[in-house]
Design a protein around this motif. Structure first.
Motif, PDB file in Angstrom:
ATOM      1  N   MET A   1      33.059  30.695  37.929  1.00 46.21           N
ATOM      2  CA  MET A   1      34.228  31.317  37.309  1.00 46.21           C
ATOM      3  C   MET A   1      34.193  32.820  37.541  1.00 46.21           C
ATOM      4  SD  MET A   1      35.377  31.140  33.308  1.00 46.21           S
ATOM      5  CE  MET A   1      36.655  32.192  32.659  1.00 46.21           C
ATOM      6  N   THR A   2      35.286  33.423  37.914  1.00 40.76           N
ATOM      7  CA  THR A   2      35.329  34.858  38.185  1.00 40.76           C
ATOM      8  C   THR A   2      36.396  35.587  37.370  1.00 40.76           C
ATOM      9  OG1 THR A   2      36.843  34.505  40.040  1.00 40.76           O
ATOM     10  CG2 THR A   2      34.480  34.556  40.540  1.00 40.76           C
ATOM     11  N   GLU A   3      37.142  34.876  36.540  1.00 39.82           N
ATOM     12  CA  GLU A   3      38.211  35.507  35.765  1.00 39.82           C
ATOM     13  C   GLU A   3      37.893  35.445  34.271  1.00 39.82           C
ATOM     14  OE1 GLU A   3      43.066  35.183  35.101  1.00 39.82           O
ATOM     15  OE2 GLU A   3      42.086  34.060  36.709  1.00 39.82           O
ATOM     16  N   TYR A   4      37.965  36.593  33.611  1.00 42.06           N
ATOM     17  CA  TYR A   4      37.613  36.698  32.190  1.00 42.06           C
ATOM     18  C   TYR A   4      38.619  37.590  31.477  1.00 42.06           C
ATOM     19  CZ  TYR A   4      33.145  34.699  33.621  1.00 42.06           C
ATOM     20  OH  TYR A   4      32.183  33.857  34.130  1.00 42.06           O
ATOM     21  N   ASP A   5      38.574  37.553  30.151  1.00 46.61           N
ATOM     22  CA  ASP A   5      39.406  38.483  29.379  1.00 46.61           C
ATOM     23  C   ASP A   5      38.833  39.894  29.442  1.00 46.61           C
ATOM     24  OD1 ASP A   5      41.064  36.381  28.562  1.00 46.61           O
ATOM     25  OD2 ASP A   5      39.858  35.996  26.766  1.00 46.61           O
ATOM     26  N   GLY A 280      39.580  44.594  38.604  1.00 51.02           N
ATOM     27  CA  GLY A 280      38.383  43.795  38.827  1.00 51.02           C
ATOM     28  C   GLY A 280      37.147  44.650  39.008  1.00 51.02           C
ATOM     29  N   VAL A 281      36.002  43.977  39.012  1.00 48.87           N
ATOM     30  CA  VAL A 281      34.705  44.630  39.190  1.00 48.87           C
ATOM     31  C   VAL A 281      34.019  43.996  40.395  1.00 48.87           C
ATOM     32  CG1 VAL A 281      32.487  45.182  38.130  1.00 48.87           C
ATOM     33  CG2 VAL A 281      34.547  45.033  36.708  1.00 48.87           C
ATOM     34  N   LYS A 282      33.721  44.812  41.397  1.00 51.78           N
ATOM     35  CA  LYS A 282      33.065  44.343  42.621  1.00 51.78           C
ATOM     36  C   LYS A 282      31.557  44.420  42.442  1.00 51.78           C
ATOM     37  CE  LYS A 282      33.118  45.220  47.642  1.00 51.78           C
ATOM     38  NZ  LYS A 282      33.675  46.127  48.685  1.00 51.78           N
ATOM     39  N   VAL A 283      30.876  43.291  42.692  1.00 52.56           N
ATOM     40  CA  VAL A 283      29.461  43.163  42.371  1.00 52.56           C
ATOM     41  C   VAL A 283      28.658  42.709  43.584  1.00 52.56           C
ATOM     42  CG1 VAL A 283      27.811  41.800  41.013  1.00 52.56           C
ATOM     43  CG2 VAL A 283      29.856  42.709  39.917  1.00 52.56           C
ATOM     44  N   ILE A 284      27.472  43.301  43.757  1.00 55.08           N
ATOM     45  CA  ILE A 284      26.524  42.873  44.787  1.00 55.08           C
ATOM     46  C   ILE A 284      25.377  42.135  44.119  1.00 55.08           C
ATOM     47  CG2 ILE A 284      24.951  43.631  46.611  1.00 55.08           C
ATOM     48  CD1 ILE A 284      26.595  46.210  46.796  1.00 55.08           C
ATOM     49  N   ASP A 285      25.083  40.938  44.582  1.00 59.90           N
ATOM     50  CA  ASP A 285      23.927  40.206  44.063  1.00 59.90           C
ATOM     51  C   ASP A 285      22.651  40.902  44.551  1.00 59.90           C
ATOM     52  OD1 ASP A 285      21.673  38.160  44.168  1.00 59.90           O
ATOM     53  OD2 ASP A 285      23.197  37.010  43.101  1.00 59.90           O
ATOM     54  N   ALA A 286      21.789  41.314  43.614  1.00 62.32           N
ATOM     55  CA  ALA A 286      20.603  42.090  43.966  1.00 62.32           C
ATOM     56  C   ALA A 286      19.631  41.321  44.834  1.00 62.32           C
ATOM     57  CB  ALA A 286      19.895  42.554  42.691  1.00 62.32           C
ATOM     58  N   GLN A 287      19.675  39.994  44.790  1.00 67.57           N
ATOM     59  CA  GLN A 287      18.727  39.175  45.532  1.00 67.57           C
ATOM     60  C   GLN A 287      19.284  38.678  46.858  1.00 67.57           C
ATOM     61  OE1 GLN A 287      17.962  36.332  42.355  1.00 67.57           O
ATOM     62  NE2 GLN A 287      16.005  37.317  41.903  1.00 67.57           N
ATOM     63  N   THR A 288      20.580  38.362  46.899  1.00 64.91           N
ATOM     64  CA  THR A 288      21.163  37.774  48.113  1.00 64.91           C
ATOM     65  C   THR A 288      22.110  38.714  48.849  1.00 64.91           C
ATOM     66  OG1 THR A 288      23.106  36.869  46.963  1.00 64.91           O
ATOM     67  CG2 THR A 288      21.087  35.528  46.962  1.00 64.91           C
ATOM     68  N   ASN A 289      22.502  39.816  48.206  1.00 68.13           N
ATOM     69  CA  ASN A 289      23.485  40.765  48.745  1.00 68.13           C
ATOM     70  C   ASN A 289      24.895  40.192  48.837  1.00 68.13           C
ATOM     71  OD1 ASN A 289      21.738  42.954  49.033  1.00 68.13           O
ATOM     72  ND2 ASN A 289      21.092  42.310  51.067  1.00 68.13           N
ATOM     73  N   THR A 292      30.779  39.643  45.125  1.00 68.39           N
ATOM     74  CA  THR A 292      31.739  38.885  44.321  1.00 68.39           C
ATOM     75  C   THR A 292      32.591  39.857  43.526  1.00 68.39           C
ATOM     76  OG1 THR A 292      30.148  37.066  44.062  1.00 68.39           O
ATOM     77  CG2 THR A 292      32.014  37.105  42.544  1.00 68.39           C
ATOM     78  N   THR A 293      33.864  39.552  43.378  1.00 68.09           N
ATOM     79  CA  THR A 293      34.733  40.354  42.530  1.00 68.09           C
ATOM     80  C   THR A 293      35.141  39.535  41.312  1.00 68.09           C
ATOM     81  OG1 THR A 293      35.606  41.667  44.364  1.00 68.09           O
ATOM     82  CG2 THR A 293      36.923  41.584  42.355  1.00 68.09           C
ATOM     83  N   TYR A 294      34.851  40.071  40.134  1.00 73.43           N
ATOM     84  CA  TYR A 294      35.243  39.448  38.865  1.00 73.43           C
ATOM     85  C   TYR A 294      36.453  40.197  38.320  1.00 73.43           C
ATOM     86  CZ  TYR A 294      30.562  37.364  39.019  1.00 73.43           C
ATOM     87  OH  TYR A 294      29.442  36.669  39.390  1.00 73.43           O
ATOM     88  N   THR A 295      37.390  39.461  37.752  1.00 69.90           N
ATOM     89  CA  THR A 295      38.610  40.080  37.238  1.00 69.90           C
ATOM     90  C   THR A 295      38.688  39.948  35.724  1.00 69.90           C
ATOM     91  OG1 THR A 295      39.896  38.039  37.543  1.00 69.90           O
ATOM     92  CG2 THR A 295      39.841  39.598  39.381  1.00 69.90           C
ATOM     93  N   ALA A 296      39.389  40.899  35.098  1.00 73.57           N
ATOM     94  CA  ALA A 296      39.558  40.889  33.648  1.00 73.57           C
ATOM     95  C   ALA A 296      40.665  41.860  33.266  1.00 73.57           C
ATOM     96  CB  ALA A 296      38.251  41.273  32.948  1.00 73.57           C
TER      97      ALA A 296
END
Length: 567
Positions: A1-5, A280-289, A292-296
């Motif tokens: 899931m990538t969409e939140y309040d 949204g918030v653009k995120v880098i996975d610290a382990q896999t690089n 992902t962009t999460y929206t709210a």
């Protein structure tokens, strides 16, 4: 899931409170934590005995030099081989500061952040702290006053649990406290004698975020009373001191409305220019690089002062070419810490038959008196003294081994009281954080460039604090005082007190500040910042309880705006 309040960036002192309040108001909340998940049963070391570990649990010197030169220098009292994972590896998280302006950036990346690492001293700002900028012209005027935050101090103290007394001091307002920890006999003598010699100064019990009489709500979260072991730097399996891990995050999770994602390094915030909102918030996975962009609809930045300003500066767009919410050019500016370096300790005769029970998490506090109950000081604002009275070490550095050694070292040393100043640092727009123009970290993000130094006011303040420390101990009857009134004061480097503040300050005017009275960005109405970055000034008190109150207040306001469809 990538969409939140709502999205909360950071799970530490302020992030935990933001998540709790938003989730309890019914919003579906995502917490993004750049570090690893913490599991108390595996990661805490409060039941680890140093003699059961190699090298008495000390970190090898070559490892310190390679991986922890900044962290270990600043917090060697807390870093052991079994707890080093609570602090970042400097080798993996570099930053740049000019050699002539050293900055000690002390931090931990994991669930709970520095709420696992703080000293737990919990003092409200007083009415004078919210008015100081306006009165003396340093910094921008706070858009709120003490009365605006007082009910939120009550609210967070009741939930967090703070041990202390109501002392009736205007400059250090009373609060909602559990029973305080007792003073030692030497502290009692120091208090009695000092207050007789200096009626304008007070010695009170330290106010610390430790449970001494847990409420039903606190026990329902699995928290128990402080065991007075002084193992706090290793994590507390009893949940006795306040941390996100044992209080706010469990409260958020029990609503069923909160999700935590670890190893999530925020790259930037996406801005929708048509809606004038963060999308949204653009995120880098610290382990896999993996990116992902999460929206709210709502975003709370609680990444800690420097990291929060870096995220804003990285979030450039056509609308904000100098960084998100930065039309005022104040993002990254006005970096503050507290200043220390002045202090002394002295011996108190007598009490040879007295000792103390347990290892209290706090001793004494001398609230600010300069420019409050005493005027005509050669500096602006003021400082408080933290300290304690205890017996010297049993053995000192005496050599020996076996039965004779033990029998010769059964008696503890003399009683000593030590006091050490924590002073306010004036806001200065030239003390700032920027993005390094060429250097990047292992995830391809610009590293921080920190340009910060103590000013002349701080130097004069600590010089005078040194004189005061000596005179107070002398007047209270101390002998063999460790530092005289003219002792050289080696100012702590900025960052050393671990109270960084101010890089996205609140204010009344959007032209000179980043946030309004609700810690809501002037330029971007669905963006809130409630960590230390929001502070227009720092007072001289430890700031964490203020971050909590500001976060709870802002999150409740944001939840109302969300439900009303305003954001």
């Amino acid at each position: 899931m990538t969409e939140y309040d709502a999205i909360v960036v950071g799970s530490g002192m302020s992030g935990g409170w933001s998540a709790k309040e938003l989730a309890e108001k019914g919003l579906n909340v995502l917490v993004l934590e750049r570090g690893a998940k913490i599991e108390p049963s595996k990661d805490y070391a409060d039941f680890v005995s140093p003699w059961d570990k190699a090298n008495l649990d000390q970190i090898p010197e070559d490892e310190v030099k390679e991986h922890y030169p900044v962290q270990y220098k600043g917090v060697r009292y807390a870093m052991r081989n079994s707890t080093k994972h609570f602090w970042v590896k400097d080798s993996e998280h570099p930053y740049h500061t000019p050699e002539d302006k050293p900055y000690e950036w002390l931090r931990g990346y994991h669930t709970g952040g520095r709420s696992l690492l703080w000293s737990r001293q919990s003092y409200r700002l007083g009415p004078q702290d919210f008015e100081a900028n306006k009165k003396d012209g340093h910094g921008t005027d706070w858009p709120i006053r003490y009365e605006d935050l007082a009910p939120w101090y009550d609210y967070v103290e009741k939930f967090a649990g703070v041990a202390g007394n109501n002392d009736g001091l205007k400059q250090l307002p009373d609060g909602v406290y559990q029973p305080a920890f007792d003073l030692t006999c030497a502290e009692e003598k120091f208090k009695t004698n000092l207050e007789k010699s200096y009626p304008t100064r007070n010695v009170i019990q330290a106010r610390v975020a430790h449970l001494t009489k847990p409420t039903e709500e606190q026990m329902a979260l699995g928290r128990g009373p402080c065991q007075v072991r002084n193992h706090c730097n290793r994590g507390c399996s009893f949940g006795a001191y306040f941390s996100s891990n044992h209080a706010t995050l469990p409260a958020a999770m029990r609503t069923g409305n909160c999700t935590i994602v670890n190893n999530a390094i925020v790259h930037s915030l996406d801005y929708d220019a048509d809606k004038k909102r963060v999308s949204g918030v653009k995120v880098i996975d610290a382990q896999t690089n993996k990116v992902t962009t999460y929206t709210a609809r709502v975003v709370f930045l609680n990444a800690s002062t420097i990291a929060t300003s870096m995220i804003l500066l990285q979030s450039k767009s056509d609308a904000f070419p100098n960084g998100l919410a930065n039309s005022s050019d104040q993002v990254g500016r006005n970096l503050m810490d507290h200043v220390s370096g002045a202090g002394a300790s002295g011996e108190f005769e007598g009490f040879e038959d007295d000792y103390y029970y347990g290892r209290r998490p706090g001793g004494i506090y001398i609230p600010r008196y300069a420019n409050i109950t005493e005027q005509d000081k050669p500096y602006l604002r003021g400082f408080g003294f933290q300290g304690s009275g205890r017996r010297d070490a049993w053995t000192g550095n005496r050599p020996g081994i076996g039965k004779d050694f033990k029998s010769a070292n059964r008696k503890p040393g003399s009683w000593r009281v030590g006091i050490y100043a924590f002073g306010e640092v004036l806001p200065n727009p030239d003390n700032r954080v920027t993005l390094h123009k060429t250097k990047k970290d292992k995830w391809g993000l610009p590293i921080a460039h920190i340009d910060c130094a103590m000013g002349e006011n701080e130097k004069i303040m600590m010089r005078e604090a040194q004189k005061d420390a000596y005179e107070m101990l002398k007047s209270a009857g101390a002998i063999n005082i460790s530092k005289g009134p003219d002792a050289k004061v080696n100012l702590t480097a900025p960052g050393n007190r671990i109270h960084e503040m101010g890089t996205a300050r609140m204010g009344r005017d959007p032209k000179t500040s980043v946030l309004n009275e609700w810690c809501q960005a002037h330029d971007v109405p669905n963006l809130f910042i409630t960590d230390g970055a929001c502070m227009p000034s720092g007072g001289c008190q430890n700031p964490s309880i203020t971050y909590m109150a500001l976060s709870a207040r802002a999150a409740n306001h944001a939840a109302k705006l969300f439900k009303d469809g305003v954001i």
